[in-house]
Design a protein around this motif. Structure first.
Motif, PDB file in Angstrom:
ATOM      1  N   UNK A   1       0.836  -1.200   0.000  1.00 11.20           N
ATOM      2  CA  UNK A   1       0.000   0.000   0.000  1.00 11.20           C
ATOM      3  C   UNK A   1       0.872   1.251   0.000  1.00 11.20           C
ATOM      4  N   UNK A   2       2.048   1.149   0.614  1.00 15.78           N
ATOM      5  CA  UNK A   2       2.970   2.280   0.589  1.00 15.78           C
ATOM      6  C   UNK A   2       3.376   2.578  -0.858  1.00 15.78           C
TER       7      UNK A   2
ATOM      8  N   UNK B   1       0.743   4.633  -2.352  1.00 15.83           N
ATOM      9  CA  UNK B   1       0.857   6.044  -1.957  1.00 15.83           C
ATOM     10  C   UNK B   1       1.884   6.758  -2.814  1.00 15.83           C
ATOM     11  N   UNK B   2       3.053   6.145  -2.927  1.00 11.96           N
ATOM     12  CA  UNK B   2       4.121   6.759  -3.715  1.00 11.96           C
ATOM     13  C   UNK B   2       3.657   6.952  -5.148  1.00 11.96           C
TER      14      UNK B   2
ATOM     15  N   UNK C   1       0.859   9.592  -5.443  1.00 10.53           N
ATOM     16  CA  UNK C   1       1.266  10.962  -5.158  1.00 10.53           C
ATOM     17  C   UNK C   1       1.687  11.650  -6.451  1.00 10.53           C
TER      18      UNK C   1
ATOM     19  N   UNK D   1      -4.874  11.932  -3.659  1.00  9.51           N
ATOM     20  CA  UNK D   1      -4.424  10.717  -4.331  1.00  9.51           C
ATOM     21  C   UNK D   1      -5.002   9.440  -3.724  1.00  9.51           C
TER      22      UNK D   1
ATOM     23  N   UNK E   1      -7.345   4.490  -3.662  1.00 10.71           N
ATOM     24  CA  UNK E   1      -6.938   3.395  -2.780  1.00 10.71           C
ATOM     25  C   UNK E   1      -7.997   3.040  -1.751  1.00 10.71           C
TER      26      UNK E   1
END
Lengths: 239, 152, 567
Positions: free
Chosen positions: C245-246, C249-250, C253, C303, C307
């Protein structure tokens, strides 16, 4: 105070009277005057610098997230890094930041010799930084501390038992450490290349108080490299 | 007074060396506070504050942003703000990850099943029948199958 | 006839297209106009490749079951379609082609601030494109364009090419962004205040801010993904203790703001198309201008709405969902003002305006479905269905591509010095509009009924709508080919274009010939009026055909144009 601008103009007209007419040689055709060209270049550089900051921000975010999830592991793992070497490198980079600022100071006054020597010292300091970094890396590699899959701490040195650092998520800490310092080191190398190029041009007398844009821009770049290290040092080595 | 010449301010030597001294001083301070003084959870913010101060010194004086065109200050602040945005919005997720998991037991179907069981128990108690624990097993198994089907 | 003759007579023989003729003079040019044309040709090729892949995807979905390819091939084809279209076409599209060509002229500048950087960004883009195409055809990549871990961390090593390619292409985007921001700040002609900037300039300005702030993050994401695959660093790959999930995010973004990189320039183009063909200044100029900047900044805060079902925390889902609604406000401001501009205007139904109308219709559908998807509960139902596919095609294709083609028609006379054939251009526009809706409207219905995206197969119940969609894609493709044919015909047989065929008020029309001279303007323009002050233009440039560049010579002057321009 009041001498700053006046002296610039004076130097310009005194030292380079021949080239300084309506259209000096360094002025590109699509700019109206040298100020516009200088301001545009500097603004472009600042914009580039924030892209650098955001590039590193990704790694800082990764660091923060994993640190927040596994604070005790990060604390433990960071003790393996040698804060004395890190601190030494901090001082080296700060000094190089000073010399690069000095080199701009002197070329603004038209002092080409001082520009040359300050650039040279900056390059040497940058090399010292890399040499220290090299020994740090080697000391880690020796004991199986790598980024990623190869992470397998073993052996004993200076009373430190590396094997006990084989804990979950220590790998993530060292991966982030190696990638961040690695990319930072890459920026240092780029800086050295840029400043070597400046050094050659400075030797040939290309820069003057009227035109020193590349020195100014490279200086800005170098300070950002320094600033990133200013944050890396405490986060990685100290706490 | 020198609006047209923002970029050409010469930073005096005294300031450059003074700032350098300050940076060295702060570096020593940050090492001492981190290694010798145990402030518990405050060590990290302190180190970051010191690092931030050092960075500010570099930006303001070495990079001469103090005397530079305002728009460059704006650009730099913008970059800084968006780093904060990136960091904080990501932390909104990672710090609260799994805040749904305590609700996991409370799917509507689960709630209905639990209510059903409670009602049955109530009835049995009222009728004076013994509470048979094994009776609940098939219900659980069926529940597991439901999840299996969801997975497909 | 006499107008044509005088136009020929008055356009100088030397222009940016013919003043140097060798191939090398093109490859090494630092002229923003030539770089724009080079981008035009390159991006047309990329659009062709991406479009062909799209047709293959649609063909496979013509009937249930395996129609022309199996699941593995299908996965690779839609991945290729996504990557080529997003990273190699949509992100650069309008800024690189029209931005490069038009922006400096809107500012009254000779060139962008850093012409050599501009050329460099073109070659960096080419390098990125080459890497992508190499990676796509060399390896089997089926991660989707989003490179989600663990798909990407476990896929074939060809992903390494693509991560490098996205990294490299990102630099091109950053260089262009920096260049445009500095150009807008520092290169404006005397008299061109911020309130007199064209709305196209404003939107490119907002886009460039996003490019500069967001692109570095996709760069570092790709670097980390690269190391994840090379060294298994365990940041993103769950098998190694990382957090997938990180990665999202990246990725988002960058990639959510990137959506605004794609659509904001289209907003600018549409403003330029609507004003001259309504003969009215854009109503609420300042609101339209600042809403671009507002969208640029708000776009960074939403963003996480990609998700909602990823397992991110509910706290952030709620925050992201709320801010997503806010995006609707500046966007609504724009649409409202465009429509208001038309109200009581003298509408002149030329092809560019038809595209602007198509844009308004299609983009509004795309925008409203976007708001729907921003609603948490509804998104859980619609996530990863054809509703999402249809939504972003309405925005990206119906918005960006339609605006880009409209803008291309509008500036075609300026770029090439030739007029295109109005009738065939209008037919093409109609085909595109009908084909587009036939392709993508059924997908909205399919999605709401639960048809998931990224599957080569579907149940019998969806067959009718899928077939309609596939047939629509053929109509759409036909329309696009008619556009191509129309342009090629114009290059070979087109009438010479007058300097200002639309009676527009921006500097590239009023102060430059068609095509412009190598340095854009004969003398550096001094700006005395706003970009949409059409009456001022008609007063200053009387249109007698004798005042040289900038004279108003229209094919059929609109009713409010002064009579002098017709005589």
């Amino acid at each position: 105070m009041s001498t700053t601008i006046a002296s610039t103009e004076h130097d310009t007209q005194g030292g380079h009277g021949a080239s300084h007419d309506d259209h000096p040689a360094f002025l590109q055709h699509h700019f109206v005057n040298a100020d516009q060209q200088f301001d545009a270049a500097k603004m472009g550089m600042w914009l580039f610098l924030i892209t650098e900051i955001l590039l590193f921000s990704g790694m800082f975010v990764a660091y923060t997230v994993y640190r927040a999830w596994h604070p005790e592991v990060f604390l433990e793992a960071s003790t393996l890094l040698d804060w004395k070497l890190g601190g030494l490198n901090t001082l080296v980079l700060l000094a190089s930041s000073l010399t690069v600022a000095l080199s701009i100071h002197y070329i603004q006054k038209g002092n080409q010799a001082a520009l040359f020597w300050n650039l040279l010292i900056t390059i040497l300091l940058a090399c010292v930084f890399l040499v220290v970094k090299y020994f740090e890396y080697m000391a880690k590699f020796e004991h199986g501390i790598f980024a990623g899959e190869g992470f397998d701490p073993h052996g004993v040195s200076h009373g430190v038992d590396y094997a006990k650092y084989n804990i979950p998520y220590a790998k993530q800490f060292f991966s982030i450490y190696f990638i961040m310092t690695g990319i930072h080191g890459f920026h240092v190398i780029v800086g050295i290349i840029l400043m070597t190029w400046l050094l050659v041009k400075a030797r040939l007398g290309h820069f003057s108080a009227a035109w020193y844009t590349p020195v100014e821009l490279t200086g800005l770049y170098w300070h950002i490299v320094d600033i990133i290290w200013i944050f890396l040092f405490p986060l990685m080595y100290l706490i | 007074m020198a609006d047209g010449h923002h970029g050409h301010h010469i930073v005096p030597l005294k300031i450059l060396w003074g700032v350098f001294g300050g940076l060295i001083f702060l570096t020593i301070i940050t090492v001492i506070t981190a290694k010798q003084v145990d402030l518990g959870p405050l060590n990290l913010p302190l180190a970051l504050v010191i690092a931030g101060t050092k960075a500010t010194l570099v930006v303001t004086f070495f990079m001469a942003l103090k005397w530079d065109n305002r728009v460059n200050l704006l650009i730099f602040s913008l970059g800084f703000i968006f780093v904060i945005v990136f960091l904080s919005f990501t932390l909104f997720d990672t710090s609260f990850r799994g805040d749904m998991s305590n609700a996991e037991e409370n799917y509507i179907s689960d709630q209905e099943r639990i209510e059903q069981q409670l009602l049955e128990r109530q009835e049995r108690l009222e009728q004076g029948l013994p509470l048979d624990v094994e009776e609940e097993e098939p219900a659980d198994a069926g529940h597991g199958d439901d999840h299996g089907d969801d997975g497909h | 006839m006499s107008q044509t003759a005088s136009a020929v007579h008055h356009s100088p023989k030397e222009n940016y297209l013919n003043h140097q003729k060798t191939v090398w003079s093109w490859m090494s040019t630092v002229d923003h106009k030539r770089i724009g044309v080079m981008y035009l040709v390159t991006l047309a090729v990329m659009f062709f490749i991406g479009g062909m892949l799209a047709l293959l995807v649609r063909l496979e979905l013509l009937t249930p079951g395996v129609t022309i390819m199996g699941p593995d091939t299908y996965n690779q084809v839609f991945t290729m379609h996504g990557i080529v279209m997003v990273f190699l076409f949509l992100v650069p599209s309008i800024p690189a082609i029209l931005g490069n060509f038009v922006l400096p002229m809107h500012l009254g500048a000779i060139d962008v601030a850093f012409p050599r950087l501009n050329l460099a960004s073109y070659y960096v883009y080419l390098a990125g494109g080459a890497l992508v195409l190499f990676g796509l055809f060399a390896g089997e990549i089926d991660t989707g364009w989003t490179f989600y871990t663990p798909y990407s961390s476990s896929a074939s090593s060809a992903v390494l090419f693509l991560t490098s390619a996205v990294f490299v292409a990102g630099f091109s985007s950053i260089f262009t962004g920096i260049n445009f921001i500095v150009t807008i700040h520092k290169m404006r002609a005397p008299g061109l205040t911020w309130n007199r900037l064209s709305l196209f300039t404003w939107s490119i300005y907002a886009t460039s801010i996003v490019q500069v702030l967001a692109t570095p993050v996709i760069g570092i994401t790709m670097v980390l993904l690269f190391f994840e695959k090379m060294l298994h660093i365990g940041i993103f790959d769950p098998a190694l203790g990382g957090d997938p999930v990180l990665f999202q995010h990246f990725f988002w973004f960058y990639s959510h703001p990137a959506v605004y990189i794609m659509i904001l320039p289209a907003f600018g183009v549409v403003s330029e198309l609507i004003a001259p063909f309504c003969r009215q200044p854009i109503s609420g100029y300042k609101f339209v201008a600042l809403s671009s900047v507002a969208i640029a900044f708000l776009g960074f805060l939403v963003w996480g709405h990609h998700m909602f079902v990823s397992g991110q925390s509910v706290v952030s889902s709620v925050i992201f969902s709320l801010i997503t609604y806010f995006i609707g406000i500046p966007t609504g401001v724009k649409v409202l003002n465009w429509v208001t501009t038309m109200y009581k205007g003298s509408i002149w139904l030329k092809t560019p305006f038809l595209y602007a109308l198509s844009f308004l219709f299609l983009f509004t559908i795309g925008g409203l479905t976007g708001i729907m998807l921003g609603v948490l509960a509804i998104d859980i139902h619609l996530h990863d269905t054809y509703f999402v596919v249809s939504h972003f095609h309405y925005v990206m294709m119906g918005g960006t591509v339609v605006a880009a083609i409209g803008g291309l028609h509008y500036w075609w006379p300026k770029i090439t010095g030739k007029m295109y054939d109005e009738v065939s251009a209008k037919i093409a526009c109609g085909l595109i509009f009908v084909g587009f809706n036939l392709t993508f409207f059924p997908q909205l219905i399919l999605g709401s009924q639960g048809m998931p995206r990224r599957y080569h197969d579907y149940v019998e119940a969806f067959a009718g709508l899928h077939m309609a969609s596939t047939i629509g894609s053929w109509v759409l493709a036909l329309g696009l080919f008619v556009v191509l044919g129309c342009f090629v015909h114009s290059l070979r047989r087109g009438k010479p274009a007058p300097s200002n065929p639309w009676g527009a008020a921006t500097l590239e029309w009023t102060n430059a010939t068609s095509p412009p001279s190598p340095h854009n303007f004969v003398t550096s323009p001094i700006v005395t009026h706003g970009p949409y002050d059409f009456d001022a233009v008609e007063e200053i440039f009387s249109g007698d055909g004798a005042s040289g560049d900038g004279s108003v010579q229209m094919d059929q002057p609109p009713s409010v144009a002064p009579s002098s321009s017709a005589s």
